[in-house]
Motif scaffolding. Sequence first.
Motif, PDB file in Angstrom:
ATOM      1  N   VAL A 249       7.865   1.026 -10.649  1.00  0.00           N
ATOM      2  CA  VAL A 249       7.615   0.557  -9.287  1.00  0.00           C
ATOM      3  C   VAL A 249       8.672   1.170  -8.372  1.00  0.00           C
ATOM      4  CG1 VAL A 249       7.492  -1.439  -7.763  1.00  0.00           C
ATOM      5  CG2 VAL A 249       6.677  -1.636 -10.120  1.00  0.00           C
ATOM      6  N   ILE A 250       8.209   1.821  -7.301  1.00  0.00           N
ATOM      7  CA  ILE A 250       9.103   2.308  -6.250  1.00  0.00           C
ATOM      8  C   ILE A 250       8.578   1.727  -4.948  1.00  0.00           C
ATOM      9  CG2 ILE A 250      10.030   4.319  -5.054  1.00  0.00           C
ATOM     10  CD1 ILE A 250       9.474   5.925  -7.606  1.00  0.00           C
ATOM     11  N   THR A 251       9.400   0.945  -4.291  1.00  0.00           N
ATOM     12  CA  THR A 251       8.944   0.269  -3.080  1.00  0.00           C
ATOM     13  C   THR A 251       8.812   1.241  -1.921  1.00  0.00           C
ATOM     14  OG1 THR A 251      11.161  -0.250  -2.248  1.00  0.00           O
ATOM     15  CG2 THR A 251      10.149  -1.847  -3.756  1.00  0.00           C
ATOM     16  N   ALA A 252       8.040   0.837  -0.947  1.00  0.00           N
ATOM     17  CA  ALA A 252       7.950   1.569   0.319  1.00  0.00           C
ATOM     18  C   ALA A 252       9.293   1.442   1.028  1.00  0.00           C
ATOM     19  CB  ALA A 252       6.842   0.977   1.176  1.00  0.00           C
ATOM     20  N   PRO A 253       9.611   2.367   1.920  1.00  0.00           N
ATOM     21  CA  PRO A 253      10.872   2.244   2.661  1.00  0.00           C
ATOM     22  C   PRO A 253      10.918   0.944   3.478  1.00  0.00           C
ATOM     23  CG  PRO A 253       9.922   4.417   2.968  1.00  0.00           C
ATOM     24  CD  PRO A 253       8.897   3.588   2.258  1.00  0.00           C
ATOM     25  N   PHE A 254      12.090   0.333   3.514  1.00  0.00           N
ATOM     26  CA  PHE A 254      12.305  -0.869   4.325  1.00  0.00           C
ATOM     27  C   PHE A 254      13.695  -0.798   4.934  1.00  0.00           C
ATOM     28  CE2 PHE A 254      13.641  -1.828   0.040  1.00  0.00           C
ATOM     29  CZ  PHE A 254      14.818  -2.537   0.188  1.00  0.00           C
ATOM     30  N   LEU A 255      13.927  -1.562   5.955  1.00  0.00           N
ATOM     31  CA  LEU A 255      15.207  -1.578   6.681  1.00  0.00           C
ATOM     32  C   LEU A 255      15.668  -0.161   7.030  1.00  0.00           C
ATOM     33  CD1 LEU A 255      17.167  -4.351   4.739  1.00  0.00           C
ATOM     34  CD2 LEU A 255      15.941  -4.561   6.905  1.00  0.00           C
ATOM     35  N   THR A 256      14.770   0.631   7.563  1.00  0.00           N
ATOM     36  CA  THR A 256      15.016   1.989   8.045  1.00  0.00           C
ATOM     37  C   THR A 256      15.624   2.928   7.002  1.00  0.00           C
ATOM     38  OG1 THR A 256      17.198   1.514   8.958  1.00  0.00           O
ATOM     39  CG2 THR A 256      15.303   1.190  10.425  1.00  0.00           C
ATOM     40  N   GLY A 257      15.078   2.939   5.797  1.00  0.00           N
ATOM     41  CA  GLY A 257      15.482   3.964   4.842  1.00  0.00           C
ATOM     42  C   GLY A 257      15.782   3.519   3.426  1.00  0.00           C
ATOM     43  N   PHE A 258      15.803   2.228   3.138  1.00  0.00           N
ATOM     44  CA  PHE A 258      16.105   1.765   1.789  1.00  0.00           C
ATOM     45  C   PHE A 258      14.839   1.717   0.938  1.00  0.00           C
ATOM     46  CE2 PHE A 258      19.760   0.085   4.047  1.00  0.00           C
ATOM     47  CZ  PHE A 258      20.790   0.365   3.157  1.00  0.00           C
TER      48      PHE A 258
ATOM     49  N   GLN B  21       0.821  -1.208   0.000  1.00  0.00           N
ATOM     50  CA  GLN B  21       0.000   0.000   0.000  1.00  0.00           C
ATOM     51  C   GLN B  21       0.861   1.266   0.000  1.00  0.00           C
ATOM     52  OE1 GLN B  21      -2.506  -0.579   3.421  1.00  0.00           O
ATOM     53  NE2 GLN B  21      -4.094  -1.638   2.249  1.00  0.00           N
ATOM     54  N   LYS B  22       2.022   1.218   0.627  1.00  0.00           N
ATOM     55  CA  LYS B  22       2.908   2.378   0.691  1.00  0.00           C
ATOM     56  C   LYS B  22       3.881   2.437  -0.484  1.00  0.00           C
ATOM     57  CE  LYS B  22       2.597   2.853   5.667  1.00  0.00           C
ATOM     58  NZ  LYS B  22       3.300   2.779   6.948  1.00  0.00           N
ATOM     59  N   SER B  23       3.961   1.382  -1.285  1.00  0.00           N
ATOM     60  CA  SER B  23       4.782   1.394  -2.491  1.00  0.00           C
ATOM     61  C   SER B  23       4.043   2.175  -3.574  1.00  0.00           C
ATOM     62  CB  SER B  23       5.058  -0.026  -2.969  1.00  0.00           C
ATOM     63  OG  SER B  23       5.847  -0.719  -2.032  1.00  0.00           O
ATOM     64  N   HIS B  24       4.787   2.630  -4.566  1.00  0.00           N
ATOM     65  CA  HIS B  24       4.189   3.431  -5.637  1.00  0.00           C
ATOM     66  C   HIS B  24       4.337   2.679  -6.960  1.00  0.00           C
ATOM     67  CE1 HIS B  24       2.905   7.032  -7.731  1.00  0.00           C
ATOM     68  NE2 HIS B  24       3.890   6.822  -8.577  1.00  0.00           N
TER      69      HIS B  24
ATOM     70  N   VAL C 146      13.716   0.643  -3.432  1.00  0.00           N
ATOM     71  CA  VAL C 146      14.148   0.137  -4.729  1.00  0.00           C
ATOM     72  C   VAL C 146      13.209   0.706  -5.784  1.00  0.00           C
ATOM     73  CG1 VAL C 146      14.415  -1.924  -6.158  1.00  0.00           C
ATOM     74  CG2 VAL C 146      15.083  -1.991  -3.758  1.00  0.00           C
ATOM     75  N   GLY C 147      13.785   1.173  -6.893  1.00  0.00           N
ATOM     76  CA  GLY C 147      12.996   1.678  -8.013  1.00  0.00           C
ATOM     77  C   GLY C 147      13.326   0.897  -9.269  1.00  0.00           C
ATOM     78  N   VAL C 148      12.294   0.545 -10.031  1.00  0.00           N
ATOM     79  CA  VAL C 148      12.467  -0.232 -11.257  1.00  0.00           C
ATOM     80  C   VAL C 148      11.482   0.293 -12.303  1.00  0.00           C
ATOM     81  CG1 VAL C 148      12.281  -2.530 -12.301  1.00  0.00           C
ATOM     82  CG2 VAL C 148      13.166  -2.295  -9.997  1.00  0.00           C
ATOM     83  N   SER C 149      11.939   0.407 -13.561  1.00  0.00           N
ATOM     84  CA  SER C 149      11.058   0.759 -14.671  1.00  0.00           C
ATOM     85  C   SER C 149      11.235  -0.270 -15.779  1.00  0.00           C
ATOM     86  CB  SER C 149      11.386   2.141 -15.227  1.00  0.00           C
ATOM     87  OG  SER C 149      11.115   3.129 -14.280  1.00  0.00           O
ATOM     88  N   PHE C 150      10.117  -0.812 -16.241  1.00  0.00           N
ATOM     89  CA  PHE C 150      10.119  -1.812 -17.310  1.00  0.00           C
ATOM     90  C   PHE C 150       9.406  -1.219 -18.522  1.00  0.00           C
ATOM     91  CE2 PHE C 150       7.910  -5.285 -19.528  1.00  0.00           C
ATOM     92  CZ  PHE C 150       9.015  -6.040 -19.915  1.00  0.00           C
ATOM     93  N   TYR C 151      10.018  -1.356 -19.699  1.00  0.00           N
ATOM     94  CA  TYR C 151       9.459  -0.838 -20.939  1.00  0.00           C
ATOM     95  C   TYR C 151       9.148  -1.991 -21.884  1.00  0.00           C
ATOM     96  CZ  TYR C 151      11.349   3.656 -19.467  1.00  0.00           C
ATOM     97  OH  TYR C 151      11.628   4.797 -18.778  1.00  0.00           O
TER      98      TYR C 151
END
Length: 146
Positions: free
Chosen positions: A69-78, A33-36, A80-85
Motif C-alpha cells: 500500500v502506498i498512500t496518495a500524497p497528503f499534507l502537500t507532499g507526504f 482512488q489516488k493511493s496504490h 506512506v508505504g507499507v508492505s505486509f507479508y
Amino acid sequence: MQKRVLPLGFVAATTLLATSISAQAETLTQFFQKSHIDGQICSYYFSRLYGTPDTPNASAYSLAGRLDVITAPFLTGFRVGVSFYTANSLGTQSSDPARIDKTLMGIGSSINTLGQAYLQYSQPWLTVRVGDQLINTPWLNRVGGR
C-alpha cells in the motif's frame, strides 16, 4: 395544539454539517482512488527425498502473499508505504516435525510480518524517504524465493 418552529440557525447548522460530511467523504474517496494497492500471491511446495531410512523425507506447503500500500500524497507532499507479508500452510504440514521441510515457515502453521514501512516527503526538487525499504535490483528482487 402548540406549533414548534425550528430556529433558522439550527437549520443552517444542520445543512452545513451535512455538506461538510459529504465533502469529507468525497475527499476520502479521492484519497483512496489516488493511493496504490497491489500484491502477489504464491503457492509453494518443497520436498526433500533423502532415500535413506535414517533420515525421514521432509516436505512443506505454503500459500503466501504480499500486500503493498502506498498512500496518495497528503499534507502537500507526504506519502506512506507499507508492505505486509504472510504465509500459511493451510493445515497441510505433517504432525511429525522431522517430516516438515523448515525452509518455508518452519514448523509453525503460519508466519506474518510487516516487511516494509516508510514515510516519504516529495517536492519537485527534493524527495526524502525515512524507514525500512526493500532492496529491489535485478539480482535481489522482491519476488519469489523462500
